[in-house]
Design a protein around this motif. Sequence first.
Motif, short mmCIF file in Angstrom:
data_model
loop_
_atom_site.label_atom_id
_atom_site.label_comp_id
_atom_site.label_asym_id
_atom_site.label_seq_id
_atom_site.Cartn_x
_atom_site.Cartn_y
_atom_site.Cartn_z
N UNK A 50 -15.27 24.59 -2.64
CA UNK A 50 -14.79 24.81 -1.27
C UNK A 50 -14.57 23.50 -0.53
N UNK A 52 -16.72 21.29 0.59
CA UNK A 52 -17.62 21.30 1.75
C UNK A 52 -17.67 19.92 2.40
N UNK A 53 -17.92 19.96 3.69
CA UNK A 53 -18.12 18.71 4.43
C UNK A 53 -19.61 18.38 4.43
N UNK A 54 -19.95 17.11 4.20
CA UNK A 54 -21.36 16.70 4.17
C UNK A 54 -22.11 17.65 3.24
N UNK A 55 -21.59 17.74 2.01
CA UNK A 55 -21.92 18.86 1.14
C UNK A 55 -23.37 18.85 0.66
N UNK A 56 -23.97 20.01 0.58
CA UNK A 56 -25.35 20.12 0.09
C UNK A 56 -25.51 19.59 -1.34
N UNK A 111 -22.86 25.92 -2.28
CA UNK A 111 -22.77 27.05 -1.33
C UNK A 111 -22.19 28.30 -1.99
N UNK B 346 -22.28 30.14 4.91
CA UNK B 346 -22.78 29.55 3.66
C UNK B 346 -22.95 28.04 3.80
N UNK B 348 -20.85 25.53 4.45
CA UNK B 348 -19.90 24.63 3.80
C UNK B 348 -19.45 23.51 4.74
N UNK B 349 -19.57 23.72 6.04
CA UNK B 349 -19.24 22.66 6.99
C UNK B 349 -17.76 22.50 7.27
N UNK B 350 -16.95 23.36 6.69
CA UNK B 350 -15.50 23.18 6.85
C UNK B 350 -15.06 23.40 8.30
N UNK B 353 -15.87 20.16 10.33
CA UNK B 353 -15.07 18.94 10.13
C UNK B 353 -13.62 19.16 10.59
N UNK B 365 -22.82 20.49 14.35
CA UNK B 365 -23.54 20.67 13.09
C UNK B 365 -24.97 20.20 13.33
N UNK B 373 -28.34 23.70 7.38
CA UNK B 373 -27.46 23.30 8.47
C UNK B 373 -27.02 24.52 9.26
N UNK B 393 -14.16 30.05 4.61
CA UNK B 393 -13.95 30.76 3.35
C UNK B 393 -14.62 32.13 3.28
#
Lengths: 454, 425
Positions: A50, A52-56, A111, B346, B348-350, B353, B365, B373, B393
């Motif tokens: 996906x 992800x931003x600042x991804x785990x 995630x 989930x 993902x932080x999308x 950002x 965040x 998070x 997503x």
Amino acid sequence: MTILQGKQVSKSGAIQGSGHIGHNDTDDGFSDLHPAYSTLQAMAESNRCLYCYDAPCVTACPTSIDIPGFIRKISTGNPDGAAKTILSANIMGGTCARACPTEVLCEQACVRNVSEDVAVEIGSLQRFAVDHLMARDELPHPFKRAPLTGKQIAVVGAGPAGLSCAHRAAMLGHDVTVFEAKAKPGGLNEYGLAAYKMTNDFAQREVEFLLGIGGIRIEYGKALGRDISLEALRDGYDAVFVGVGLGATNELGLPGEAFDGVDDAIAFIEQLRQTEPKSDMPVGNNVIVIGGGNTAVDAAIQAKRLGADEVTLVYRRGAEHMLATEYEQELAKINGVVVRHWAKPVAIKANGKLIGMEFEKTELRDGKLVGTGEKFEIRADQILKAIGQKIKADDLAGMEIAGGKIVVDENYQTTASGIFAGGDCIKSGEDLTVQSVEDGKQAAIAIDAFLKTA
Amino acid sequence: MADLSCKIAGIDSLNPFWLASAPPTDKKYNVVRAFQAGWGGVVWKTLGIDPPVVNVSSRYGAHHDQNRRLLGINNIELISDRPLSVNLQEIRECRKEYPDHVIIGSMMAPIEERAWKDLAQQIAESGVHGIELNLGCPHGMCERGMGSAIGQVPEMVEQVTRWVKDAVDIPVFTKLTPNITNILWSAEAALKGGADAVSLINTVNSIISVDLDSMVPEPMVDGKGTHGGYCGSAVKPIALNMVAEIARTPETRDLHISGIGGITTWKDAVEFMALGSNAVQVCTAAMIYGFRVVDDLIDGMSQWMDDKGYTSVEQFTRAAVPQVANWNELNMNFDTKAVINPDNCIECGRCHIACEDTSHQAIAMNVKEDGHREFVVIDEECVGCNLCYHICPVPDCITMEPVKTDKPYMTWPEHPLNPMRQAAE
């Protein structure tokens, strides 16, 4: 335990059940645990990421590889760029892709586990990218050295920590001499990881690739305490990095431990790794492995694949206490290894030759592990001890050691000024290749700073 | 199961799903397979005056997503390259063998009255239900003064439509090119010329990709490439707008519309019909998956109609048209905010950002004590743009919630900040 099915059966189908592998075709049992991705598989899997931003997953990686970044590059048809992203954080990304317990590191943090219970197979993607780049012999080494500083660094041990340190130090413009006790470089990558994780001589190919940076010389057959001393190195070099790993193994403390057939699992794996064809490797018919870590599991599975009739892994506590990951434990069972928990060895049985081992059942009483008094015997003509390794402290005079590990400060410097250390011989994290690579990299950066202020 | 029968330009059809004039309707073999699969009708691949055209080898370029799913195709194939008599004979046979299915004859000719009229009459005599005027192909034929070379000039659109209307007594569909500045000019021209319906859109003029080894545009014909006609799901938004414009504009709203442009699923078809199409045409989806896709088109539309209580397609045809407005008619006092459901998130932080870098810095965040998070919308900053909602997503994790307000409906022309504001009186 669905981890294995998701990871193993669906993708590779490579685990050949629990079958007895005849002595004539044992090499088949040592083919790739996870076969390499095809381009099509890599495209499909990379598109599951996906981004992800600042991804785990990045946080979960000890070397902080920009995982979403490299996966995106794979998905856009730029696998070599992906490899550079990986290698810039972890020069041994190829080994880590094969050997990392990703199920408890990056993939555990994915995630996609939350959204659909199946992580992106980061390890396989990482391998695809790094292999793609390494296969292109015509390309120059992907990293350049900074202007040469004229500084000389000595590295003790050509394992993951030492080589990672050497590579980063060379990148930073220093010249490095690596002293290695054994005849080959790679450390546990070459001698310690399970054969089916490191096929096609990958450890050696990776070292060759890594040395492409230039400025690194390796002297083989040079053991600390025998051929070289830290004192002399400190006098002769501007800085020293110690990445000697854990050179000694723990003992059971039972009579008969020196008996023929009672071996260290680590020595067994080392011999197996150096034996070609694998069918030449001797193995018992009935093998007992003592221990609960990944070394124990690796030894047990490989003994089985070599053709042992029965392999029993005995661990003194429960499955949940084993250091081997859930995935590795499942892998052992799928390979036909019998796993017995809550039993400790109490006697080695011999009758002119090794015939078995006596165990006492154990339990936790008030948080303490105690024997129940109930005993049983398992026959064996080979016993492999995998009950942990320890540091060879004798060679490390002049620096503080605590809890069986070299004491270092936040800059990886030991209590001896100018001597740095990393890898399994220090207490930084899990004793994993990936942690050693991170230690070596960070130590090189610290050494660089040290040399600039010295 | 809901009744999908429909009527367009006076023609009854078993269902609103026709195959568009293109390679899938090139000959009897395909058309029979299409009818057997369940398509309600076909628009036969465009017929021209003999001698037939000659096509090049290598005809399609592709726009893939990263999973190699086709988002769009562009083609440089010309009209039917088989003799007219063969095509007409096969049309006659199909009409006889499948009397309940619709066949429309597509045609193209140079801008000469006699040519259009003669060809139209020949095609009509084969028994087709109607004629579609191909005024759209943006490649090849336009260099010979046909296709989009005619469709881009409203006067010619009107003229050609009138010629054919005068020559035949069956319904005439004027097929419009999207490669123009204002679709209404072409639609009005078709209407003035007497068209019973317009079909739109034809393909979008395009270069789809460049082969980076040879530096040749795709599709490559011996070291050279040319612009072609773009189709597939990627062009659907362009087509929907043009359909809606014709359906909502008083001067053109009476035209029947055969909607075309990237229709892939039953939802796409419903959207085209809700915005003004009386029936639809499909090509690319069939080219990608085969004629069997009609099964889902039929089944999906029927299920949806049953769920919604519609018993005929007319009941939802044009149902969305009244809600299509000019920007100046939108309510400036409407406000909506993103709401993130932490239970579905989930991490993902999308959303963060995207908002942080490219929008309004309205999603914070926060790292919680347990390391997880948390993404929280800052209502004061959120302008309700929908970006986070679209990129998330996880369906239903982010929702857009209208803010309750007592403010009146106020358009931009009435807005106090509008320097050109109209007097309230």
